[in-house]
Design a protein around this motif. Structure first.
Motif, PDB file in Angstrom:
ATOM      1  N   GLN A 153      56.036  -1.019  49.200  1.00  0.00           N
ATOM      2  CA  GLN A 153      57.333  -0.442  49.506  1.00  0.00           C
ATOM      3  C   GLN A 153      57.165   0.674  50.533  1.00  0.00           C
ATOM      4  O   GLN A 153      56.204   1.440  50.473  1.00  0.00           O
ATOM      5  N   THR A 202      66.874   6.969  59.274  1.00  0.00           N
ATOM      6  CA  THR A 202      67.315   5.575  59.203  1.00  0.00           C
ATOM      7  C   THR A 202      66.478   4.659  60.102  1.00  0.00           C
ATOM      8  O   THR A 202      66.340   3.473  59.824  1.00  0.00           O
ATOM      9  N   ASN A 205      63.403   2.733  58.435  1.00  0.00           N
ATOM     10  CA  ASN A 205      63.601   1.609  57.508  1.00  0.00           C
ATOM     11  C   ASN A 205      62.853   1.805  56.182  1.00  0.00           C
ATOM     12  O   ASN A 205      62.173   0.897  55.696  1.00  0.00           O
ATOM     13  N   ALA A 206      62.967   2.979  55.623  1.00  0.00           N
ATOM     14  CA  ALA A 206      62.316   3.255  54.345  1.00  0.00           C
ATOM     15  C   ALA A 206      63.034   2.532  53.215  1.00  0.00           C
ATOM     16  O   ALA A 206      64.265   2.446  53.200  1.00  0.00           O
ATOM     17  N   ASP A 207      62.231   2.006  52.285  1.00  0.00           N
ATOM     18  CA  ASP A 207      62.819   1.401  51.084  1.00  0.00           C
ATOM     19  C   ASP A 207      63.253   2.484  50.105  1.00  0.00           C
ATOM     20  O   ASP A 207      64.229   2.305  49.371  1.00  0.00           O
ATOM     21  N   ARG A 208      62.483   3.600  50.112  1.00  0.00           N
ATOM     22  CA  ARG A 208      62.763   4.668  49.170  1.00  0.00           C
ATOM     23  C   ARG A 208      62.488   6.025  49.806  1.00  0.00           C
ATOM     24  O   ARG A 208      61.668   6.146  50.719  1.00  0.00           O
ATOM     25  N   LYS A 227      71.810   9.752  51.430  1.00  0.00           N
ATOM     26  CA  LYS A 227      72.526   8.514  51.121  1.00  0.00           C
ATOM     27  C   LYS A 227      72.761   7.636  52.345  1.00  0.00           C
ATOM     28  O   LYS A 227      72.956   6.428  52.220  1.00  0.00           O
ATOM     29  N   VAL A 230      69.122   5.503  52.701  1.00  0.00           N
ATOM     30  CA  VAL A 230      68.775   4.490  51.687  1.00  0.00           C
ATOM     31  C   VAL A 230      69.840   4.495  50.601  1.00  0.00           C
ATOM     32  O   VAL A 230      70.640   5.434  50.493  1.00  0.00           O
ATOM     33  N   ARG A 231      69.831   3.450  49.780  1.00  0.00           N
ATOM     34  CA  ARG A 231      70.759   3.400  48.656  1.00  0.00           C
ATOM     35  C   ARG A 231      70.507   4.566  47.711  1.00  0.00           C
ATOM     36  O   ARG A 231      69.377   5.047  47.571  1.00  0.00           O
ATOM     37  N   CYS A 234      67.693   4.493  45.305  1.00  0.00           N
ATOM     38  CA  CYS A 234      66.361   4.459  45.896  1.00  0.00           C
ATOM     39  C   CYS A 234      65.915   5.855  46.356  1.00  0.00           C
ATOM     40  O   CYS A 234      64.954   5.990  47.127  1.00  0.00           O
ATOM     41  N   SER A 268      65.857  -0.561  40.822  1.00  0.00           N
ATOM     42  CA  SER A 268      66.029  -1.304  42.079  1.00  0.00           C
ATOM     43  C   SER A 268      66.521  -2.699  41.827  1.00  0.00           C
ATOM     44  O   SER A 268      66.566  -3.186  40.706  1.00  0.00           O
TER      45      SER A 268
END
Length: 270
Positions: A153, A202, A205-208, A227, A230-231, A234, A268
């Protein structure tokens, strides 16, 4: 006198073994106590918070970047323990006028194991040091089996706010992220602890996003600022001591990492 070489390959001559120790590194202070050396530990920093009541029993000589040199001199230490990252070169040079200074340089678990064994030799606690090192090695092996089938990740690990700072390459934190199969999105930056603009996150492209509890004490309310990158599920507050403290802290760290991965899987959609 015996001759040793610290982790910067600097020669130091010390008594056999030293009976008056000052530690200027919190994780190394904790290690000394776990090695059974609390009785000969005469000085610590204000950041040496483990064991929790240690500072009430010991002389506090300042922080990690600034110390009270005169106070240290009056304590008449036989050895002073520093770290390349935590303490400054100027501090080390000044303290060498008081006592031999051992400087650690820990960027990996193997470096930490080397330091533990070296302390065992220096302070005459070889058996206890070997026990702690062996326990860490066993726990690391078990954790590597646990993590083997986990997906990689991409993670941004934040350590400071105003200015925003993240973890880069060539650091102990980066090593532990890699061990956890967290790909550090700022690993290719030139700085070890880069300052960044939050609106550029942004593009990574980090997953977390991991917000560490130290050195800056990120709180739940800080999550809202990330926010857009990432979501919400996450963005995680992580215990900075387990990602940045080496020595005997590693014994508990691997269990913490297992629990962290369980939380990530739960929260997740992977």
């Amino acid at each position: 006198m015996r001759v040793f070489y610290d982790q910067l390959d600097r020669e130091i001559k010390i008594p056999n073994p030293p009976k008056r120790i000052i530690s200027l590194v919190p994780s190394q202070t904790e290690l000394l106590v776990d090695l059974g050396l609390e009785d000969v530990l005469i000085g610590v920093t204000k950041f040496c918070v483990h064991p929790k009541d240690l500072r009430q029993r010991k002389n506090t000589v300042g922080g990690t970047k600034q110390v009270h040199v005169d106070k240290i001199r009056k304590l008449a230490p036989e050895i002073i323990l520093c770290n390349k990252e935590e303490n400054t070169l100027e501090m080390v040079a000044e303290l060498e006028n008081i006592a031999p200074v051992h400087v650690s340089d820990v960027k990996s678990v193997d470096d930490s194991l080397e330091l533990i064994r070296e302390y065992g030799e220096i302070f005459g606690v070889r058996e206890k040091a070997s026990e702690i090192a062996g326990q860490i090695m066993d726990l690391r092996e078990d954790f590597c089996e646990f993590i083997d089938k986990k997906p990689k990740q991409r993670v941004a690990y934040f350590i400071w706010k105003n200015p925003w700072m993240v973890v880069g390459k060539d650091t102990f934190i980066d090593h532990l992220l890699e061990l956890n199969k967290f790909e550090n999105v700022y690993r290719l930056e030139k700085s070890r602890y880069p300052e960044i603009y939050l609106d550029q996150l942004t593009t990574k492209n980090a997953d977390r996003v991991f917000l560490s509890t130290e050195p800056y004490p990120f709180k739940e309310e800080d999550k809202s600022m990330f926010k857009k990158a990432v979501r919400e599920d996450c963005i995680h507050i992580v215990d900075g001591e387990y990602f940045s403290w080496y020595g005997s802290r590693l014994i508990a760290a691997f269990d913490y990492f297992k629990k962290l991965h369980g939380t990530l899987s739960y929260s997740s959609s992977e």
